[in-house]
Design a protein around this motif. Structure first.
Motif, mmCIF file in Angstrom:
data_model
loop_
_atom_site.group_PDB
_atom_site.id
_atom_site.type_symbol
_atom_site.label_atom_id
_atom_site.label_comp_id
_atom_site.label_asym_id
_atom_site.label_seq_id
_atom_site.Cartn_x
_atom_site.Cartn_y
_atom_site.Cartn_z
ATOM 1 N N ASP A 129 0.831 -1.211 0.000
ATOM 2 C CA ASP A 129 0.000 0.000 0.000
ATOM 3 C C ASP A 129 0.865 1.260 0.000
ATOM 4 O O ASP A 129 0.569 2.232 -0.705
ATOM 5 C CB ASP A 129 -0.940 0.008 1.215
ATOM 6 N N GLU A 130 1.962 1.213 0.801
ATOM 7 C CA GLU A 130 2.880 2.369 0.830
ATOM 8 C C GLU A 130 3.486 2.592 -0.556
ATOM 9 O O GLU A 130 3.656 3.731 -0.997
ATOM 10 C CB GLU A 130 4.023 2.127 1.821
ATOM 11 N N VAL A 131 3.830 1.477 -1.205
ATOM 12 C CA VAL A 131 4.454 1.580 -2.535
ATOM 13 C C VAL A 131 3.475 2.267 -3.497
ATOM 14 O O VAL A 131 3.849 3.160 -4.265
ATOM 15 C CB VAL A 131 4.855 0.184 -3.069
ATOM 16 N N ILE A 132 2.200 1.855 -3.425
ATOM 17 C CA ILE A 132 1.199 2.428 -4.328
ATOM 18 C C ILE A 132 0.983 3.914 -4.019
ATOM 19 O O ILE A 132 0.875 4.742 -4.934
ATOM 20 C CB ILE A 132 -0.121 1.618 -4.261
ATOM 21 N N ASP A 133 0.996 4.291 -2.721
ATOM 22 C CA ASP A 133 0.884 5.712 -2.339
ATOM 23 C C ASP A 133 2.045 6.514 -2.920
ATOM 24 O O ASP A 133 1.868 7.608 -3.463
ATOM 25 C CB ASP A 133 0.894 5.863 -0.806
ATOM 26 N N HIS A 134 3.241 5.944 -2.788
ATOM 27 C CA HIS A 134 4.450 6.596 -3.306
ATOM 28 C C HIS A 134 4.306 6.839 -4.815
ATOM 29 O O HIS A 134 4.651 7.894 -5.343
ATOM 30 C CB HIS A 134 5.654 5.699 -3.003
ATOM 31 N N ARG A 138 -2.640 -7.309 -11.285
ATOM 32 C CA ARG A 138 -1.916 -6.137 -10.796
ATOM 33 C C ARG A 138 -2.374 -4.881 -11.546
ATOM 34 O O ARG A 138 -2.564 -3.820 -10.961
ATOM 35 C CB ARG A 138 -0.398 -6.372 -10.974
ATOM 36 N N PHE A 139 -2.591 -5.038 -12.846
ATOM 37 C CA PHE A 139 -3.046 -3.929 -13.688
ATOM 38 C C PHE A 139 -4.381 -3.383 -13.162
ATOM 39 O O PHE A 139 -4.565 -2.186 -12.985
ATOM 40 C CB PHE A 139 -3.180 -4.429 -15.135
ATOM 41 N N LYS A 140 -5.317 -4.319 -12.840
ATOM 42 C CA LYS A 140 -6.634 -3.894 -12.341
ATOM 43 C C LYS A 140 -6.502 -3.149 -11.019
ATOM 44 O O LYS A 140 -7.138 -2.117 -10.802
ATOM 45 C CB LYS A 140 -7.548 -5.118 -12.165
ATOM 46 N N ARG A 195 -4.973 0.258 -11.628
ATOM 47 C CA ARG A 195 -5.896 1.131 -12.358
ATOM 48 C C ARG A 195 -6.944 1.677 -11.389
ATOM 49 O O ARG A 195 -7.282 2.869 -11.405
ATOM 50 C CB ARG A 195 -6.563 0.354 -13.498
ATOM 51 N N ALA A 196 -7.430 0.812 -10.502
ATOM 52 C CA ALA A 196 -8.416 1.240 -9.513
ATOM 53 C C ALA A 196 -7.810 2.279 -8.570
ATOM 54 O O ALA A 196 -8.465 3.243 -8.175
ATOM 55 C CB ALA A 196 -8.915 0.033 -8.729
ATOM 56 N N ALA A 197 -6.513 2.085 -8.213
ATOM 57 C CA ALA A 197 -5.874 2.981 -7.247
ATOM 58 C C ALA A 197 -5.461 4.313 -7.875
ATOM 59 O O ALA A 197 -5.519 5.358 -7.233
ATOM 60 C CB ALA A 197 -4.654 2.300 -6.637
ATOM 61 N N SER A 215 1.352 6.583 -17.496
ATOM 62 C CA SER A 215 2.419 6.895 -16.536
ATOM 63 C C SER A 215 3.028 5.658 -15.900
ATOM 64 O O SER A 215 4.155 5.672 -15.439
ATOM 65 C CB SER A 215 1.872 7.779 -15.414
ATOM 66 N N VAL A 216 2.226 4.590 -15.843
ATOM 67 C CA VAL A 216 2.733 3.363 -15.218
ATOM 68 C C VAL A 216 2.560 2.224 -16.217
ATOM 69 O O VAL A 216 1.492 2.071 -16.807
ATOM 70 C CB VAL A 216 1.957 3.040 -13.911
ATOM 71 N N LEU A 217 3.626 1.445 -16.395
ATOM 72 C CA LEU A 217 3.527 0.301 -17.306
ATOM 73 C C LEU A 217 3.677 -0.978 -16.493
ATOM 74 O O LEU A 217 4.721 -1.225 -15.890
ATOM 75 C CB LEU A 217 4.626 0.368 -18.373
ATOM 76 N N VAL A 218 2.603 -1.765 -16.456
ATOM 77 C CA VAL A 218 2.659 -3.068 -15.787
ATOM 78 C C VAL A 218 3.139 -4.075 -16.826
ATOM 79 O O VAL A 218 2.596 -4.132 -17.931
ATOM 80 C CB VAL A 218 1.265 -3.477 -15.262
#
Length: 696
Positions: free
Chosen positions: A464-469, A501-503, A506-508, A539-542
């Protein structure tokens, strides 16, 4: 000497010709890779057992192997079927028991007659203070005691092959080992204190003490050197025969190169300048070039490659650069276009996508010489692709192109010079083993302006911290890669992991911000997703590891690698090299799933603490071993029986310089040492090499 010398015939006969080996055992020995007496000669014992006679079992610490003389007492047959049959015995100081299971009493009474003395050797263990030897390895009468060696070698085994069989067979093959003329330079042999070949084999197979089993023992080192020497001689012969093929002297004028260097916003590094000089010298020589350009991620191989291509153009010829995939070919094109514009040369791309009229037009311009530099995929191999005057072909990511394709490309021009590039730093010992026929240039400095990448380890409990970052970074206009784990070997499962992971991301992070690339997608869809990311639209490539090699997005400054412990070190290093390409500070987050094994911890820490690809590759080799590192099956890496390629790099380098020197002094191998070296090649089954001498 185009056929096997007679002196070696006994070593290449059938295994059944050896004492004590019947058809069944011969068949079983294949499990050890032993198919003829010669293979047995190089299957050395890996440990040994001290069989020296002791006065009593009290002289040793149980459990251990001991040999003592005993007086045999009473027999106590098994109380129930399959139970232990005990024989009570006494040595000079104490009594103990010999224990047998499923044994025939009449047989044991014959071998161990009460009241008589016998020598017994086996593993002694204590049970409730009573010594027991279960199924002794040896039971001998006094007159047979001399047959038991004080130190008994222990061989590797396979189903259906026992120690007894191996000891007997190796004894038989040692008697067959002929006296061979010496192929090692006398000064080297004296300096190292190496025994001659037959003595080295005898020491290795019949060690007198545990020290003689060490890989550092002169006998073992000598046998390892022989193996490496034969391999390096083969590579040196391949190199010499290639050099005999006339090349074209391609001499540059430096005019175009100077234009490019003047337009660069930075100075070339010392390593780049050195590599360019080495390649230019090779191109100018009348022999064909066969050079490997090894450079770590971001060491500036593109510039060196382009300078080499310009030498070909300055000399009035053409150059081609090939990549294993279309994405990479396009990237090379993008990387080279600004340089080509500075130099004012015609650069074009040819891939499997070119069809019909467009393709025909490109081929016509290529054949007329209007296209000076071509970038392409293996589509360049097709028969209808004809050059006007091809001088140089550069192959990127060598391990994806086999030797056969290298030769095929060489046939495109009359005598094309070949430069192979790899971004995979190869440890020196492997480079020597795999590319010993090539000359090597190494780029070991980073161009100015490359930012170091900060690497951190994070457990997956903190995702979760990683996604916030990530959310913060995206808001600032930065880009990130998110690499999904390699699940088993199944691409379908990999795909699911990436899609999940993509989903989540994308939601976040919101619609339209996250892209997805994985191995199961149709190429056009993959390219489109990549193109969007390169253009900054996402901006993000999974991704699964399809982005491992070559993708260049300077604005991407974050690399998240999920389940980092499931990747190899070299792969992690390659992935990390995708960031840190622009001006911004970059980070690489290695997300792992605890608990980590000791090796995994060590692997991830090596990566966190170093950005030097060569250092990482050496460590990878130490952790994983050579076969694993490059996948022995497809690597063409020789399988050595005695030499240890991971620990004997120095010996490998010595063998290489000795092999090259011998060929330089005696190209046809006709001197005494040369003739002996031919026998070594036959002995080590380097038939390819023999053909090269006879051709020469």
């Amino acid at each position: 000497m185009s056929s096997r010398p007679e002196i070696l015939f006994p070593l290449f006969a059938g295994l059944e010709t050896l004492d004590g080996i019947g058809p069944k055992t011969a068949q079983n020995m294949a499990g050890l890779g032993v198919e003829k007496p010669r293979d047995l000669l190089f299957t050395l014992p890996h440990s040994g057992i001290n069989r020296a006679v002791r006065g009593s079992i009290r002289e040793v610490e149980a459990p251990t192997t001991v040999t003592v003389e005993v007086e045999i007492g009473e027999h106590q047959p098994a109380a129930r079927k399959g139970g232990p049959y005990r024989v009570f015995v006494r040595d000079a100081q104490t009594s103990f028991q010999l224990v047998f299971f499923h044994a025939r009493g009449d047989y044991l009474k014959k071998v161990l007659p009460t009241g008589q003395k016998r020598l017994v050797s086996g593993r002694i263990e204590l049970f409730d203070g009573v010594g027991q030897m279960v199924h002794p390895d040896h039971i001998l009468r006094a007159d047979e005691a001399a047959d038991l060696p004080a130190f008994e070698p222990v061989y590797p085994l396979t189903a259906g092959v026992t120690q007894k069989v191996m000891v007997k067979a190796s004894g038989a093959v040692l008697e067959r080992a002929p006296v061979l003329a010496e192929w090692i330079d006398p000064a080297l042999k004296a300096r190292e204190g190496w025994p001659n070949w037959a003595d080295a084999l005898r020491h290795a197979h019949r060690p007198a003490a545990i020290q003689e089993l060490s890989p550092e023992h002169p006998s073992r080192v000598r046998l390892a050197y022989d193996e490496l020497m034969a391999h390096q001689l083969t590579l040196a012969l391949a190199r010499a025969s290639r050099r005999k093929q006339r090349g074209i002297a391609t001499v540059g004028t430096s005019a175009l190169q100077n234009k490019v260097l003047a337009a660069l916003p930075y100075q070339a590094t010392g390593a780049q300048t050195r590599a360019i000089a080495e390649i230019s010298a090779d191109l100018a020589a009348p022999q064909r070039m066969n050079r490997l350009l090894q450079g770590d991620v971001g060491s500036g191989k593109t510039l060196v490659a382009f300078m080499a291509l310009l030498v070909a153009v300055e000399a009035g010829g053409q150059g081609v650069m090939m990549a294993p995939t279309e994405i990479l070919a396009r990237q090379h094109l993008e990387g080279l276009q600004p340089l080509a514009a500075d130099a004012g040369v015609a650069l074009e791309l040819l891939t499997g996508r070119d069809k019909g009229r467009d393709r025909a037009a490109k081929l016509a311009r290529l054949a007329s010489g209007d296209i000076q530099i071509l970038v392409g995929t293996h589509a360049v191999f097709q028969d209808d692709v004809q050059f006007h005057d091809l001088r140089l072909s550069i192959i990127d990511e060598q391990h994806r192109f086999g030797v056969r394709q290298r030769l095929q490309l060489g046939a495109k021009g009359r005598a094309v010079d070949v430069l192979v590039m790899t971004a995979t730093p190869i440890p020196r010992s492997l480079a020597l083993a795999q590319y010993g026929d090539m000359d090597v240039s190494v780029l070991d400095e980073k161009p100015p302006g490359r930012q170091p990448v900060k690497t951190a380890l994070i457990s997956n409990g903190r995702l979760d911290e990683v996604i916030d970052h990530l959310r913060g970074a995206v808001a600032e206009g930065r880009q990130a890669y998110w690499v999904c784990p390699l699940v088993e070997e199944s691409e379908v499962v990999d795909m699911t992991a990436a899609e999940e992971r993509f989903k989540i991301l994308r939601a976040a992070l919101g619609e339209g911000i996250v892209g997805l690339v994985h191995g199961q997608m149709p190429p056009a869809q993959k390219d489109a997703a990549m193109a969007k990311f390169v253009a900054g639209e996402t901006s993000v490539l999974v991704a699964t590891t399809v982005i491992e090699v070559g993708v260049n997005v300077p604005n991407a400054t974050i690399m998240v690698i999920e389940r980092a412990e499931s990747f190899g070190l070299a792969q992690l290093h390659q992935l990390r090299g995708r960031v840190g390409r622009g001006a911004g500070a970059s980070t690489c987050l290695l997300v792992y799933q605890p608990p980590l094994s000791e090796t995994a911890t060590r692997r991830l820490k090596v990566l966190r603490d170093s950005e030097d690809g060569f250092k990482i590759a050496e460590e990878d080799l130490a952790l994983r071993g050579a076969g694993d590192l490059i996948g022995t099956a497809q690597s063409g890496l020789p399988r050595f029986r005695v030499a240890d390629i991971e620990r004997q790099t120095g010996l490998m380098a010595l063998a290489q310089s000795d092999a090259r020197k011998l060929l330089h002094d005696d190209p046809a191998l006709t001197s005494e040492q040369g003739q002996a070296a031919r026998v070594l090649l036959w002995l080590m089954e380097q038939d390819k090499a023999i053909r090269l001498i006879s051709v020469g």
